[in-house]
Write an enzyme that holds these catalytic residues in place. Structure first.
Site, PDB file in Angstrom:
ATOM      1  N   PHE A 148      18.448  46.537 -88.462  1.00 42.03           N
ATOM      2  CA  PHE A 148      19.168  45.399 -88.740  1.00 42.03           C
ATOM      3  C   PHE A 148      20.024  44.876 -87.746  1.00 42.03           C
ATOM      4  O   PHE A 148      20.889  45.433 -87.427  1.00 42.03           O
ATOM      5  CB  PHE A 148      20.015  45.512 -90.183  1.00 42.03           C
ATOM      6  CG  PHE A 148      20.144  44.103 -90.727  1.00 42.03           C
ATOM      7  CD1 PHE A 148      19.562  43.489 -91.451  1.00 42.03           C
ATOM      8  CD2 PHE A 148      21.772  43.926 -90.478  1.00 42.03           C
ATOM      9  CE1 PHE A 148      19.948  42.119 -91.936  1.00 42.03           C
ATOM     10  CE2 PHE A 148      22.106  42.747 -90.836  1.00 42.03           C
ATOM     11  CZ  PHE A 148      21.332  41.586 -91.511  1.00 42.03           C
ATOM     12  N   ASP A 233      23.953  48.216 -80.481  1.00 40.39           N
ATOM     13  CA  ASP A 233      24.666  47.588 -81.428  1.00 40.39           C
ATOM     14  C   ASP A 233      25.506  48.232 -82.321  1.00 40.39           C
ATOM     15  O   ASP A 233      25.417  48.908 -83.082  1.00 40.39           O
ATOM     16  CB  ASP A 233      23.352  46.888 -82.327  1.00 40.39           C
ATOM     17  CG  ASP A 233      23.906  46.006 -83.365  1.00 40.39           C
ATOM     18  OD1 ASP A 233      25.143  45.942 -83.637  1.00 40.39           O
ATOM     19  OD2 ASP A 233      23.017  45.294 -84.045  1.00 40.39           O
ATOM     20  N   LYS A 262      31.974  41.879 -86.592  1.00 38.00           N
ATOM     21  CA  LYS A 262      32.673  42.146 -87.713  1.00 38.00           C
ATOM     22  C   LYS A 262      34.221  42.663 -87.663  1.00 38.00           C
ATOM     23  O   LYS A 262      34.929  41.848 -87.582  1.00 38.00           O
ATOM     24  CB  LYS A 262      31.951  43.235 -88.315  1.00 38.00           C
ATOM     25  CG  LYS A 262      30.393  42.887 -88.994  1.00 38.00           C
ATOM     26  CD  LYS A 262      29.800  43.755 -89.916  1.00 38.00           C
ATOM     27  CE  LYS A 262      28.354  43.407 -89.897  1.00 38.00           C
ATOM     28  NZ  LYS A 262      28.323  42.378 -90.979  1.00 38.00           N
TER      29      LYS A 262
END
Length: 408
Positions: A148, A233, A262
């Site tokens: 994801f 990531d 984030k």
């Protein structure tokens, strides 16, 4: 911890209005948050909930963190946006401090995690053509199944999740998908035109999947030997979540490129970045890539405070110690009939619920009724990822509610 709904409860009306006027691209739990502090959120009817999701790790430092709010307020009174048409006085320090935190040389700031991934794809391809010498139009990137990395058109082109992909084609070419954690499959997929291997050090949306020991180190060795960029990531796994600044550190690995987002914005503003060497990010020239809001003064001010909090190491140590306690308690539930497996690192866990006890969504709803907020993924799994500032007492109370829901 919770009270019964009353006729004056505005929750139902607000949810109905959301359903009427908002696209149904999310299926939230039926709670409407009005305020939050630390690891706790309060809804519009005054009920309090322990947040064990932390905005998918965007709120590592908790809701309303005073240092971050003060930094934002101070910047709001000065300047919030210049665009990259002009320099501003927070940008250089932000880039320098973030590069230092990562042990890198250059930063390319964006806003969202998906933008950082898109930027990394463009970076890897341009590096492949300009530096590695891959023939034009032939660059390929190896990715992992069940990944994801976001929901843009390019990113979903290398997703294996039918919900993410269906009805959005035609898809962007140039990607090779291999099983996550399978080093032999990865090695077989890397060819002469491969420019990058893009991986999550821990797969979050897939259920907090931790790769086999030695996998990340093997990826690092392979990519270095084959002159391929290793792009990590760390948008969910980074910035303290796993007990280290970066999840790659658990295997002593430093990738060629970090992708951050984030928690870099502290739950205050969206901030993301691609961080790498001058050789890699130096391929860009003015006008070739950009963002109006990327690296804006407000974002830089907040992110600088995030970086300052990470430099001391206390938040990482706290996540490591509380994470060890969390996983010890969760693993006691395995084998009792209610929990089939527990995975994760630090204050991050994926808990597979036995089907007889309900779906992940049903368990999340039952926990909500008891004043605890988590979120399901992939049907039977719930994710636990509290703000790293959560107290041990609150965490234990939340675990007590999970035991009660599971009858364990």
């Amino acid at each position: 911890m919770t009270t019964a709904h009353t006729s004056a409860d505005p929750t139902a009306a607000l949810i109905a209005a959301t359903e009427e006027h908002s696209a149904h691209n999310y299926h939230p739990l039926p709670v409407v948050v009005a305020s939050a502090e630390g690891a706790w959120m309060t809804d519009v009817a005054g009920r309090r909930y322990l947040d064990l999701l932390a905005g998918y790790s965007a709120l590592n430092f908790g809701h309303g963190n005073r240092r971050l709010i003060d930094a934002a307020k101070a910047q709001l009174d000065r300047v919030t946006l210049t665009s990259r048409a002009f320099h501003h006085d927070r940008f250089a320090e932000f880039c320098a401090r973030l590069a230092e935190l990562c042990g890198m040389e250059m930063v390319l700031p964006m806003n969202t995690g998906a933008e950082a991934v898109e930027t990394a794809v463009k970076t890897a391809r341009k590096w492949g053509y300009r530096v590695k010498g891959v023939p034009d139009g032939q660059a390929r990137i190896v990715v992992a199944a069940d990944n994801f990395h976001g929901r843009t058109t390019t990113v979903i082109s290398f997703s294996t999740d039918p919900e993410a992909r269906a009805d959005y084609g035609p898809y962007t070419p140039g990607f090779d998908i291999v099983p996550y954690g399978d080093l032999a499959a990865l090695e077989a997929a890397v060819g002469d035109t491969t420019v990058a291997v893009l991986l999550e050090p821990i797969q979050g949306e897939a259920g907090v999947l931790v790769p086999p020991p030695g996998y990340l180190a093997g990826v690092r060795e392979l990519t270095r030997a084959r002159n391929v960029l290793f792009v990590a990531d760390e948008i969910q796994s980074g910035l303290g979540r796993t007990g280290r600044t970066f999840a790659c550190e658990h295997e002593g690995v430093v990738p060629d490129v970090y992708l951050l987002g984030k928690a870099l914005g502290g739950g205050v503003v969206p901030v993301s970045a691609v961080v790498s060497s001058a050789e890699v990010l130096g391929v860009f020239r003015p006008g070739e890539h950009g963002s109006t809001f990327g690296g804006n003064p407000l974002a830089c001010a907040v992110a600088l405070e995030v970086i300052a909090m990470l430099r001391g190491g206390e938040i990482q140590q706290r996540a490591a110690e509380l994470g060890e306690h969390l996983h010890h308690e969760l693993n006691l539930l395995v084998g009792g009939g209610a929990v089939e497996a527990v995975r994760g690192r630090g204050l991050w866990a994926g808990v597979d619920i036995a089907p007889a006890h309900g779906t992940g969504r049903e368990i999340s709803e039952r926990l909500m009724e008891r004043g605890v907020l988590v979120k399901d993924t992939h049907g039977s799994t719930i994710r636990i990822a509290p703000p790293l500032v959560v107290s041990k007492e609150d965490l234990d109370w939340g675990l007590d509610q999970l035991r009660a829901v599971l009858g364990a």
